[in-house]
Motif scaffolding. Structure first.
Motif, mmCIF file in Angstrom:
data_model
loop_
_atom_site.group_PDB
_atom_site.id
_atom_site.type_symbol
_atom_site.label_atom_id
_atom_site.label_comp_id
_atom_site.label_asym_id
_atom_site.label_seq_id
_atom_site.Cartn_x
_atom_site.Cartn_y
_atom_site.Cartn_z
ATOM 1 N N ILE A 15 46.493 59.230 34.169
ATOM 2 C CA ILE A 15 46.569 60.018 35.412
ATOM 3 C C ILE A 15 45.194 60.208 36.070
ATOM 4 C CG2 ILE A 15 47.180 62.258 36.399
ATOM 5 C CD1 ILE A 15 49.553 62.384 34.536
ATOM 6 N N HIS A 38 43.729 68.812 47.519
ATOM 7 C CA HIS A 38 45.188 68.906 47.615
ATOM 8 C C HIS A 38 45.847 67.564 47.274
ATOM 9 C CE1 HIS A 38 45.009 72.677 50.383
ATOM 10 N NE2 HIS A 38 44.949 72.990 49.107
ATOM 11 N N TYR A 40 44.569 65.362 45.231
ATOM 12 C CA TYR A 40 44.411 65.245 43.771
ATOM 13 C C TYR A 40 45.554 65.982 43.072
ATOM 14 C CZ TYR A 40 42.028 65.358 39.206
ATOM 15 O OH TYR A 40 41.700 65.199 37.880
ATOM 16 N N LEU A 41 45.789 67.240 43.498
ATOM 17 C CA LEU A 41 46.842 68.051 42.870
ATOM 18 C C LEU A 41 48.207 67.378 43.033
ATOM 19 C CD1 LEU A 41 47.675 70.764 41.500
ATOM 20 C CD2 LEU A 41 47.878 71.737 43.797
ATOM 21 N N ASP A 44 48.428 64.306 40.732
ATOM 22 C CA ASP A 44 48.520 64.758 39.343
ATOM 23 C C ASP A 44 49.939 65.247 39.035
ATOM 24 O OD1 ASP A 44 48.015 65.743 36.792
ATOM 25 O OD2 ASP A 44 46.734 67.385 37.436
ATOM 26 N N GLU A 45 50.476 66.086 39.922
ATOM 27 C CA GLU A 45 51.816 66.644 39.689
ATOM 28 C C GLU A 45 52.893 65.549 39.742
ATOM 29 O OE1 GLU A 45 52.315 69.556 38.634
ATOM 30 O OE2 GLU A 45 50.703 70.865 39.350
ATOM 31 N N THR A 48 52.596 63.300 36.609
ATOM 32 C CA THR A 48 53.034 64.059 35.432
ATOM 33 C C THR A 48 54.561 64.120 35.369
ATOM 34 O OG1 THR A 48 51.022 65.399 35.393
ATOM 35 C CG2 THR A 48 52.939 66.313 34.276
ATOM 36 N N GLU A 52 56.661 62.517 32.327
ATOM 37 C CA GLU A 52 57.372 63.432 31.423
ATOM 38 C C GLU A 52 58.893 63.346 31.587
ATOM 39 O OE1 GLU A 52 55.631 67.327 31.954
ATOM 40 O OE2 GLU A 52 53.925 66.809 30.662
ATOM 41 N N TRP A 108 57.032 74.170 38.828
ATOM 42 C CA TRP A 108 56.261 74.429 40.044
ATOM 43 C C TRP A 108 55.639 73.177 40.655
ATOM 44 C CZ3 TRP A 108 56.706 78.830 42.614
ATOM 45 C CH2 TRP A 108 57.228 79.922 41.914
ATOM 46 N N GLY A 109 55.622 72.066 39.938
ATOM 47 C CA GLY A 109 54.896 70.887 40.403
ATOM 48 C C GLY A 109 55.317 70.396 41.775
ATOM 49 N N TYR A 111 57.064 71.940 44.011
ATOM 50 C CA TYR A 111 56.841 73.016 44.983
ATOM 51 C C TYR A 111 55.392 72.991 45.486
ATOM 52 C CZ TYR A 111 56.729 77.784 46.857
ATOM 53 O OH TYR A 111 56.593 78.880 47.667
ATOM 54 N N PHE A 112 54.457 72.779 44.564
ATOM 55 C CA PHE A 112 53.044 72.700 44.967
ATOM 56 C C PHE A 112 52.828 71.511 45.900
ATOM 57 C CE2 PHE A 112 51.169 74.902 40.941
ATOM 58 C CZ PHE A 112 51.704 76.106 41.366
ATOM 59 N N ARG B 20 38.823 71.279 33.264
ATOM 60 C CA ARG B 20 39.988 71.109 34.143
ATOM 61 C C ARG B 20 41.243 71.241 33.290
ATOM 62 N NH1 ARG B 20 38.044 68.686 38.751
ATOM 63 N NH2 ARG B 20 40.000 67.758 39.411
ATOM 64 N N SER B 23 47.966 68.299 32.692
ATOM 65 C CA SER B 23 49.054 68.004 31.750
ATOM 66 C C SER B 23 48.555 67.380 30.448
ATOM 67 C CB SER B 23 50.081 67.079 32.410
ATOM 68 O OG SER B 23 49.448 65.938 32.940
ATOM 69 N N MET B 24 47.341 66.818 30.475
ATOM 70 C CA MET B 24 46.805 66.204 29.246
ATOM 71 C C MET B 24 46.312 67.245 28.252
ATOM 72 S SD MET B 24 44.702 62.738 29.788
ATOM 73 C CE MET B 24 43.633 63.406 31.007
ATOM 74 N N TYR B 53 39.816 73.435 38.129
ATOM 75 C CA TYR B 53 41.102 72.847 38.516
ATOM 76 C C TYR B 53 42.166 73.284 37.526
ATOM 77 C CZ TYR B 53 44.746 69.325 39.236
ATOM 78 O OH TYR B 53 45.936 68.689 39.472
ATOM 79 N N SER B 55 46.517 72.685 37.173
ATOM 80 C CA SER B 55 47.795 72.217 37.731
ATOM 81 C C SER B 55 48.916 73.120 37.221
ATOM 82 C CB SER B 55 48.046 70.770 37.315
ATOM 83 O OG SER B 55 48.366 70.712 35.938
ATOM 84 N N SER B 56 50.149 72.768 37.576
ATOM 85 C CA SER B 56 51.295 73.579 37.140
ATOM 86 C C SER B 56 51.437 73.578 35.617
ATOM 87 C CB SER B 56 52.586 73.079 37.795
ATOM 88 O OG SER B 56 52.903 71.783 37.352
ATOM 89 N N LEU B 59 49.666 76.603 34.485
ATOM 90 C CA LEU B 59 50.442 77.810 34.812
ATOM 91 C C LEU B 59 51.548 78.039 33.797
ATOM 92 C CD1 LEU B 59 50.995 77.891 38.679
ATOM 93 C CD2 LEU B 59 49.106 78.780 37.324
ATOM 94 N N GLU B 86 44.330 79.680 44.357
ATOM 95 C CA GLU B 86 45.309 79.113 45.291
ATOM 96 C C GLU B 86 46.621 78.768 44.576
ATOM 97 O OE1 GLU B 86 44.538 75.177 46.857
ATOM 98 O OE2 GLU B 86 45.467 75.695 48.769
ATOM 99 N N MET B 90 50.267 80.404 45.178
ATOM 100 C CA MET B 90 51.444 79.616 45.577
ATOM 101 C C MET B 90 52.646 79.951 44.698
ATOM 102 S SD MET B 90 50.486 75.750 46.749
ATOM 103 C CE MET B 90 49.293 75.329 45.506
ATOM 104 N N ALA B 91 52.384 80.191 43.411
ATOM 105 C CA ALA B 91 53.476 80.480 42.472
ATOM 106 C C ALA B 91 53.797 81.972 42.418
ATOM 107 C CB ALA B 91 53.097 79.971 41.080
#
Lengths: 137, 110
Positions: A15, A38, A40-41, A44-45, A48, A52, A108-109, A111-112, B20, B23-24, B53, B55-56, B59, B86, B90-91
């Motif tokens: 990733i 943004h 990048y996020l 990544d999401e 992932t 998964e 949440w992925g 959604y983000f 960071r 998921s890893m 950084y 990610s979800s 969270l 941020e 958002m969550a």
């Protein structure tokens, strides 16, 4: 139009390569650092989720192809996978106002991604899933 | 990529993270928090000052830990960066977690 492509194996440790590829393309497209973050996020999401869920965390389950395109209006990231047809945008959004007791821990992925990108669309071309995410240039 | 260090500050477990969180490596943070809970440390501060950084996946781990401790204890957050804040916002987690601007304030809140 400028276009770049990268294909990675569908495993978690690939990733960062995908994210780095998109970050470089986003910077070349002239996006500011918040917009680059943004992207990048979102990448990544997305990756992932594919690894998964579509690929079940199994090595050799499939590949992920990333395509970055820039035109005068949008920086567009397309992410394709070989998993079973699945529209991640069709799932209901989680509720940010939900109290702790009622919350699931994940989910949440997507959604983000919807929140940080300007436009997100899903397509299936008969063979592969494609998530198309756009950020204004 | 992710450094997690834990110390006891009086009766509060201070978990300092840098790097960071994705998921890893999010499970590394989850395991550290779970270990503290299993050791009976229900009052925790998670210092995110060194995290640029999350990610979800990150969270998921902190919400899971909060669900275990809230009531008998609490998990409070210190100095999240603007990017981490941020994703918390958002969550809707900025209204669920107690969030402090400094580590000292978070530790002193117990």
């Amino acid at each position: 139009m400028i276009q770049n492509r990268l294909t990675i194996a569908g495993v978690l440790d690939q990733i960062p390569r995908a994210c780095e590829f998109v970050v470089n393309a986003a910077r070349q497209a002239g996006l500011n650092e918040e917009a680059v973050h943004h992207c990048y996020l979102a990448v990544d999401e997305t990756c992932t989720n594919i690894i998964e869920h579509a690929y079940g965390g199994q090595p050799d389950a499939g590949y992920i192809e990333l395509i970055c395109q820039t035109d005068s209006t949008f920086f567009t990231i397309t992410i394709k996978d070989d998993g079973p047809p699945f529209d991640p945008l069709a799932r209901p959004d989680p509720d940010p106002g939900e109290p702790l007791e009622a919350r699931k821990t994940g989910g949440w992925g997507i959604y983000f991604i919807k929140n940080v990108m300007d436009e997100v669309n899903y397509m299936h071309d008969g063979q592969r899933n494609s998530l198309v995410m756009k950020k204004k240039v | 990529m992710l450094d997690v260090s834990i110390s006891m500050q009086g009766s509060v477990a201070l978990v300092e993270v840098s790097g960071r969180i994705d998921s890893m490596n999010a499970n590394q943070l989850g395991e550290a928090l779970s270990n503290e809970i299993e050791n009976g440390h229900m009052h925790m501060v998670l210092d995110l000052g060194g995290v640029d950084y999350m990610s979800s996946a990150g969270l998921r781990e902190i919400v899971s830990a909060l669900k275990k401790v809230r009531g008998p204890g609490d998990l409070r957050l210190a100095q999240p960066s603007s990017r981490v804040r941020e994703v918390l916002e958002m969550a809707g987690l900025d209204t669920i977690f107690q969030i402090f601007g400094t580590q000292a304030e978070a530790l002193g809140s117990f």
